[in-house]
Design an enzyme around this catalytic site. Structure first.
Site, mmCIF file in Angstrom:
data_model
loop_
_atom_site.group_PDB
_atom_site.id
_atom_site.type_symbol
_atom_site.label_atom_id
_atom_site.label_comp_id
_atom_site.label_asym_id
_atom_site.label_seq_id
_atom_site.Cartn_x
_atom_site.Cartn_y
_atom_site.Cartn_z
ATOM 1 N N SER A 61 16.107 23.210 -43.083
ATOM 2 C CA SER A 61 17.349 23.112 -42.293
ATOM 3 C C SER A 61 18.627 23.065 -43.114
ATOM 4 C CB SER A 61 17.304 21.885 -41.395
ATOM 5 O OG SER A 61 16.482 22.144 -40.297
ATOM 6 N N LYS A 64 20.928 25.737 -42.406
ATOM 7 C CA LYS A 64 21.826 25.699 -41.234
ATOM 8 C C LYS A 64 23.287 25.618 -41.665
ATOM 9 C CE LYS A 64 18.554 23.818 -37.800
ATOM 10 N NZ LYS A 64 17.222 23.797 -38.369
ATOM 11 N N TYR A 186 15.787 33.686 -38.539
ATOM 12 C CA TYR A 186 15.917 32.215 -38.623
ATOM 13 C C TYR A 186 14.824 31.626 -39.536
ATOM 14 C CZ TYR A 186 15.463 27.341 -37.106
ATOM 15 O OH TYR A 186 15.334 25.972 -37.097
ATOM 16 N N TYR A 238 20.385 14.655 -38.077
ATOM 17 C CA TYR A 238 19.742 14.537 -36.759
ATOM 18 C C TYR A 238 19.925 13.145 -36.160
ATOM 19 C CZ TYR A 238 17.958 18.759 -38.714
ATOM 20 O OH TYR A 238 17.892 19.968 -39.318
ATOM 21 N N VAL A 256 13.341 19.748 -43.660
ATOM 22 C CA VAL A 256 11.989 19.179 -43.650
ATOM 23 C C VAL A 256 11.172 19.568 -44.888
ATOM 24 C CG1 VAL A 256 11.761 18.845 -41.150
ATOM 25 C CG2 VAL A 256 11.029 21.015 -42.173
HETATM 26 O O1 DON Z 1 12.814 25.283 -37.285
HETATM 27 C C1 DON Z 1 12.239 24.360 -37.850
HETATM 28 O O2 DON Z 1 11.633 23.494 -37.243
HETATM 29 C C2 DON Z 1 12.324 24.305 -39.367
HETATM 30 N N1 DON Z 1 12.394 25.615 -39.913
HETATM 31 C C3 DON Z 1 13.531 23.556 -39.841
HETATM 32 C C4 DON Z 1 13.552 22.143 -39.376
HETATM 33 C C5 DON Z 1 14.230 21.218 -40.305
HETATM 34 O O3 DON Z 1 14.294 21.401 -41.503
HETATM 35 C C6 DON Z 1 14.731 20.002 -39.712
HETATM 36 N N2 DON Z 1 15.204 19.133 -40.734
HETATM 37 N N3 DON Z 1 15.176 18.070 -41.060
#
Ligand code: DON
Length: 302
Positions: A61, A64, A186, A238, A256
């Site tokens: 993320s 983002k 994405y 978050y 993550v």
């Molecule tokens: O879309 C997802 O669930 C992952 N590619 C990214 C989620 C993420 O990194 C949330 N972060 N803490």
């Protein structure tokens, strides 16, 4: 600075085993959990690291922020008709608010929000894959940064949540491109593999009023830079953002894959990485390392 990093590293080992590596993306579940790295890169060119600072990991993320910055350059203020600027208070892949809020995600740092910013990039770029890669390579001065195809594929194969978010937003008219193309792009930007050194360089422009000090190139205006940092402060972690602000006191964005990028405007970017996550999906050891860093140095925006 180097001594402080070494001190921090001695205070972390007891925390290993308390978090959990992301396992909803099978490829990420394979990673060795007890790894750690941290890099500080100042806007005047000093870099200090500890741990596996050259080891590349999945930025997830953190991408983002990249797609938000690119989307701001494309849509400017019009972007905010399609995505909000409030913390969500819900998990990053939650569907709950979207229906009440007519398919307009709370902010660009939850999955739904990043799907919208990615959609904006697709609409205006001939080759979004390449443009995102160019952005990262140019701003790090590192030509071999790339997507991790295994991670991208793994996520595509387990994409029920993100697919649901995409189609749901499309039903409200807030997604313009083909949903499967959008999801593929994405997942690719989430799969970018970068080290703490490379991430610290990439986001230097956020500490430097919008200009990358390595290239001299302006990425954002000072006002846009302030706004991106503000969004990181209020939405970058978050439903854990309040606790993170209390403990660390810097605008930041997590992923993550266990990475966290934090910014002290006018001074530096500090990046930590350790794969075990807390319940909100933020690096447990990485958060503690940043907390110790701001405690030991007194640096924070407050
Ligand atoms: O879309 C997802 O669930 C992952 N590619 C990214 C989620 C993420 O990194 C949330 N972060 N803490």
């Amino acid at each position: 600075m180097q001594e402080i990093l070494e001190q921090i590293a001695t205070e972390l080992p007891l925390l290993y085993g308390q978090g959990k590596v992301a396992d909803y993306i099978p490829e990420l579940a394979k990673i060795a959990p007890d790894q750690f790295a941290m890099t500080i890169h100042t806007i005047d060119g000093h870099e200090y690291s500890i741990g596996d600072a050259n080891e590349r990991f999945s930025i997830q993320s953190i991408s983002k922020v990249i797609v938000l910055v690119m989307a701001i350059n494309i849509l400017e203020e019009k972007l905010w008709e399609r995505v909000g600027r409030e913390p969500s208070g819900t998990p990053f892949n939650s569907l709950i608010q979207l229906e009440n809020e007519m398919g307009r995600p709370r902010n660009p740092f939850i999955n739904a929000g990043a799907l919208v910013t990615t959609d904006a990039i697709i609409a205006s770029c001939k080759d979004a894959y390449q443009e995102i890669l160019n952005f990262v390579r140019t701003n790090t001065l590192c030509d071999d940064i790339s997507y991790d195809e295994n991670v991208a594929r793994s996520e595509y194969q387990h994409s029920e949540r993100n697919t649901a978010l995409t189609y749901f937003m499309k039903s409200f008219g807030n997604i313009k491109s083909d949903p499967l193309t959008l999801l593929d792009i994405y997942f690719h930007h989430c799969s970018l593999a970068m080290s703490t050194k490379e991430l610290s360089r990439l986001f230097l422009f956020l500490a430097n009023g919008g200009v990358n000090p390595l290239t001299g190139e302006r990425i954002l205006t000072p006002l846009q830079t302030k706004r991106v940092n503000s969004l990181m402060m209020t939405c970058g972690l978050y439903d854990n953002v309040g606790d993170f602000a209390y403990r660390v006191g810097l605008p930041a964005k997590s992923g993550v894959g266990g990475g966290i990028v934090a910014v002290l405007p006018g001074e530096f970017v500090v990046t930590s990485w350790s794969p075990e996550l807390n319940q909100s999906g933020n690096s447990l050891v990485g958060t503690r390392a940043l907390e110790l860093f701001t405690q030991h140095t007194g640096y924070s925006i407050f």
